[in-house]
Design an enzyme around this catalytic site. Structure first.
Site, PDB file in Angstrom:
ATOM      1  N   SER A 189     -12.883  33.575  14.146  1.00  0.00           N
ATOM      2  CA  SER A 189     -13.075  32.558  15.174  1.00  0.00           C
ATOM      3  C   SER A 189     -14.540  32.469  15.548  1.00  0.00           C
ATOM      4  CB  SER A 189     -12.273  32.906  16.426  1.00  0.00           C
ATOM      5  OG  SER A 189     -12.884  33.990  17.112  1.00  0.00           O
ATOM      6  N   ASP A 190     -14.930  31.333  16.130  1.00  0.00           N
ATOM      7  CA  ASP A 190     -16.190  31.311  16.853  1.00  0.00           C
ATOM      8  C   ASP A 190     -16.007  32.196  18.081  1.00  0.00           C
ATOM      9  OD1 ASP A 190     -18.745  30.738  17.683  1.00  0.00           O
ATOM     10  OD2 ASP A 190     -18.536  28.576  17.449  1.00  0.00           O
ATOM     11  N   TRP A 191     -17.108  32.591  18.670  1.00  0.00           N
ATOM     12  CA  TRP A 191     -17.058  33.571  19.765  1.00  0.00           C
ATOM     13  C   TRP A 191     -16.346  32.967  20.982  1.00  0.00           C
ATOM     14  CZ3 TRP A 191     -18.294  35.405  15.592  1.00  0.00           C
ATOM     15  CH2 TRP A 191     -18.852  36.674  15.390  1.00  0.00           C
TER      16      TRP A 191
END
Length: 846
Positions: free
Chosen positions: A220-222
């Site tokens: 995932s993106d953060w």
């Protein structure tokens, strides 16, 4: 590493633990079984594991500049150099490259992507990835997919047609997956057609994994995971960062409820272990100390890269290259004295060193015996410039400041509500550290064993101005805080501070004030005190001890500064005016509100041109800006963000040490209103949390051509100190599988060695669905000595003839005749031919 053997040792709780990261930059470790993989931000450098007080790193040119080079060899070499940087910092996975299509010049992260065109975007990305992974470091291609604006980026739904999704937004990912096989991929924050991509089984399961056959690990993106069972079922392997929010105990509960099964967990864990195997094979130690690289060879490569990403846009009077005979040089402009190496946000890092345009030009001037004089002319900052070069630690000759932390207020009047710091003695702090800068994002680099998230902070330093007069100071904080100058309160951000865009939207607005009568060379006390209690209560999405940003500049009269700059220009043999944007304007976390140059930049340009019509204008921005004075400017250079060696790269091009060969990877419009996404971007054209991609497949130059709109500079345009002639276009017959080749001759008709980017476009006038007038399908960059000719060949496949047929949900190359167009830009078509496909071809996948 034997994945099956490691897998067999893991218990179910240990497998669940591996599904989320440990802190910001590592995966979880299972002692004696699975070591922790280290990740780091890119795409134009390797920051390492800390925003605050991190180890310096080399900053490479921004991606929009690298895309404009049209140079696959340069992109590959940048990837290799970044792999060396990763190795120095013990990093196994670089969070790069960004290949989102540049839908609008307003996009805050536009400088991070390569191009508005999917073919150029994907081709440069593949070369970058191949270079990086050839040295054992995993690339992470991002942000999958249609992540093209920062406004409401966690929730906005990109409403895009299937055809546009396939041809424009998925295409660069598809090319990179096919040609470089990145080992990791990052999903985006946003939704696509109503569903967050991190839980979209069709996009990451069906298209990416099954249709394209991609086998890498998906993270995932953060803070970009919004579900538990759904994201795991869809194929999202790793939640970042840690500690987990959506996995851990939530996975255990999903197993009990049979929303998930152990086999679902096993699939995800195997992908993480496969990435771990790449990390082990790289030979990069786990949990290694962080170092940096600074060698003569690397400095030379950074300089070459900076120069090779610069585009010569106008040279009407042949002012460039500048002569070694000039004796007086005026360097003017807000972007001249500071090295703006990168845009802002996660791409920004602490450079090992920097060379500003003024410094680069000054070195040339010294070698040729010329005098350089500088005038700022106008301000271009949104926030006041950082005070890093003006501060010194108390009781020391070392630059920087001291930052102290307390878990409880160290005095009753710590924030001095009466506006005057008393002489009270503060209690012993829990922890302290020196820092070199006046921008401290305290999301890491703090001893968490000693300092609570809810804490009190003092930042203290000595400030010594280099010019006498009145100075403006500006501060924003993540938390509540005050700024004291010689013990007197000058900025109050402790009393109901208004929230702003700083620190990824977690900070206050920037509040500015004026301090009069400062003396050059005298040291003044500067002190910042903040409390993070309110900040913590507001609910940061990640662990953070707050933030401080302090800027300052000598106040000057804008009109008078322009007059002084014009006077200097009139008196000088050569004038170099360096203007543009910086990371205040182009950054992750927010979009630009317009494409205007900031402040009084445009009046400055006009005044300097009137004073000296031979002025060389250097614009520095990651994406296009408006230039209302363009018809009066005979000479214009587009420099993008050039990394460490920005200033030397500019000087090399201006004096002809490097012959410019880049061409813009983005269309430069005359007006914002002309841009394809203008009716529906950011907070415009919203429909209940949706942003409508009304322009469909007509993105970038495709839109300007179909609407017959004149641009300021078309896609693929760029000049050289050489001149080139195209001739003898030959095409092979199109095979039954759609493959064919295009060959032509390029001659350097000048007496200067140079490189030319030749572009091949295809037009399909007989298509059963509407198509762009022409589309880039291939390109080549050829080096030619003076008066030299070369025959070059571009091999093409069925993809060059195809479009995505949403009716049949497949790619189609329809039988019939196609035009082959070869030129120096999308508008400068020099050769034409025709090819014919005998039978229609349809396919899915790669």
């Amino acid at each position: 590493m034997d994945i099956d053997q490691v897998f067999a040792k893991l218990s179910l709780p240990q497998k669940i633990k591996l599904l989320a990261g440990s802190g910001w930059w590592h995966t979880e470790e299972i002692p004696d079984i699975v070591p922790a993989i280290r990740l780091s931000d890119g795409p134009n450098g390797v920051r390492g594991t800390r925003f605050f007080n991190g180890v310096p790193a080399s900053c490479f040119p921004s991606s929009s500049g690298l895309g404009s080079s049209f140079d696959v060899e340069l992109a590959s070499n940048v990837g290799k150099a970044l792999a060396d940087e990763c190795r120095a910092k013990g990093v196994h996975v670089l969070l790069a490259p960004t290949v989102n299509t540049q839908r609008s010049p307003l996009g805050g992260r536009g400088f991070e992507s390569f191009s508005e065109d999917p073919i150029l975007n994907g081709t440069i990305a593949a070369a970058y990835i191949n270079g990086l992974q050839s040295k054992g470091v995993s690339a992470t291609i991002k942000h999958f997919v249609a992540n093209d604006q920062e406004f409401e980026r966690f929730s906005i739904s990109s409403e895009v047609s299937e055809r546009a999704l396939r041809e424009i937004y998925l295409k660069p990912f598809q090319i990179a997956v096919r040609d470089s096989k990145p080992w990791a991929l990052m999903t985006c924050y946003n939704r696509v057609n109503g569903l967050h991509v991190s839980e979209d089984k069709r996009l990451i399961g069906d298209i990416l994994r099954k249709e394209w056959g991609w086998e890498g690990m998906i993270m995932s993106d953060w803070i970009g995971v919004y579900s538990t069972a759904e994201s795991i079922k869809a194929g999202l392997d790793l939640e970042m960062p840690g500690p987990t929010v959506m996995r851990g105990k939530a996975v255990e509960r999903s197993l009990i409820s049979q929303k998930l099964f152990p086999s679902d967990i096993d699939e995800r864990v195997r992908k993480i272990l496969e990435l771990l195997k790449h990390a082990e094979e790289s030979g990069i130690p786990f949990n290694a100390p962080e170092e940096y690289i600074d060698t003569p060879e690397l400095r030379q490569f950074l300089r070459t890269a900076a120069a090779d990403t610069i585009v010569l846009l106008k040279n009407d009077k042949k002012v460039l290259p500048l002569s070694d005979k000039v004796k007086s040089i005026a360097v003017i402009g807000p972007n001249a004295k500071v090295a703006w190496t990168s845009g802002g946000g996660s791409a920004r890092l602490l450079s090992t060193y920097t060379v500003s345009p003024l410094e680069g030009i000054g070195k040339v001037a010294k070698n040729i015996g010329a005098e350089v004089k500088y005038a700022v002319g106008a301000a271009s900052h949104s926030y006041l410039p950082l005070l890093d070069s003006y501060i010194q630690q108390h009781g020391s000759e070392s630059p920087g400041a001291l930052v102290e932390f307390w878990n409880e207020a160290p005095s009753e009047d710590f924030l001095a509500p009466d506006g005057q710091l008393s002489a009270n003695k503060l209690s012993q702090c829990a922890w302290s550290t020196p820092t070199l800068g006046t921008n401290c994002f305290l999301m890491d680099g703090v001893d968490a064993t000693k300092v609570n998230i809810d804490c009190f902070i003092r930042y203290s330093t000595k400030f010594t101005p280099d010019e006498s007069g009145d100075w403006e100071f500006g501060m924003n904080v993540a938390g509540r805080g005050n700024l004291y100058f010689d013990n007197k309160l000058i900025v109050d951000l402790s009393t109901d501070p208004e929230q702003g865009e700083s620190f990824f939207g977690l900070g206050t607005v920037d509040k500015q004030t004026l301090v009069t009568g400062l003396e050059a060379g005298r040291a003044y006390d500067l002190e910042i005190r903040i409390s993070t209690s309110d900040f913590a209560a507001r609910g940061s999405p990640f662990t953070c001890w707050g933030g401080i940003r302090l800027g300052g500049v000598r106040k000057f009269d804008g009109e008078k500064a322009i007059e002084e700059a014009a006077k200097l220009a009139k008196e000088s043999d050569a004038v170099i005016l360096v203007i543009g944007l910086n990371h205040d304007w182009e950054s992750e976390g927010f979009d630009r509100k317009n494409i205007d140059l900031p402040g009084l930049t445009n009046p400055l340009v006009s005044a300097v041109l009137r004073a000296n019509p031979n002025t060389v204008i250097v614009n520095q921005s990651g994406t296009p800006v408006a230039m209302p004075w363009i018809n009066e400017a005979p000479t214009l250079v587009q420099a993008f963000y050039g990394g460490n060696e920005l200033g030397n790269g500019i000087a090399d091009v201006l004096w002809g040490k490097v012959n410019p060969s880049a061409k813009v990877s983005l269309t430069f419009p005359k007006r914002l209103e002309d841009t394809p996404a203008f009716p529906s971007f950011g907070d415009k054209g919203q429909e209940l949390g949706k942003i409508l991609y009304n322009e469909g497949i007509f993105v970038g130059y495709r839109s300007y051509e179909i609407r017959n709109l004149e641009t300021m500079f078309p896609f693929g345009f760029g000049l050289s100190y050489s001149t080139f002639e195209y001739s003898d276009l030959q095409t092979s017959a199109v095979a039954a599988d759609g493959t064919f080749s295009v060959a032509f001759t390029i001659k350097n008709t000048s007496n200067v060695a140079g490189r030319e980017v030749a572009q091949v476009y295809i037009s399909d006038p007989q298509a059963s669905l509407p198509r762009p007038i022409k589309e880039l399908r291939g390109f080549t960059k050829v080096a030619l000595q003076a008066d030299e000719s070369k025959t070059v060949k571009v091999d093409l496949t069925r993809e060059a003839l195809s479009f995505y047929d949403h009716r049949q949900m497949c790619w189609v190359a329809e039988k019939g005749k196609f035009e082959v167009l070869v030129g120096a830009s999308s508008q400068d078509i020099l050769l034409k031919a025709e090819v014919e496909l005998a039978g229609t071809i349809t396919w899915t996948g790669l």
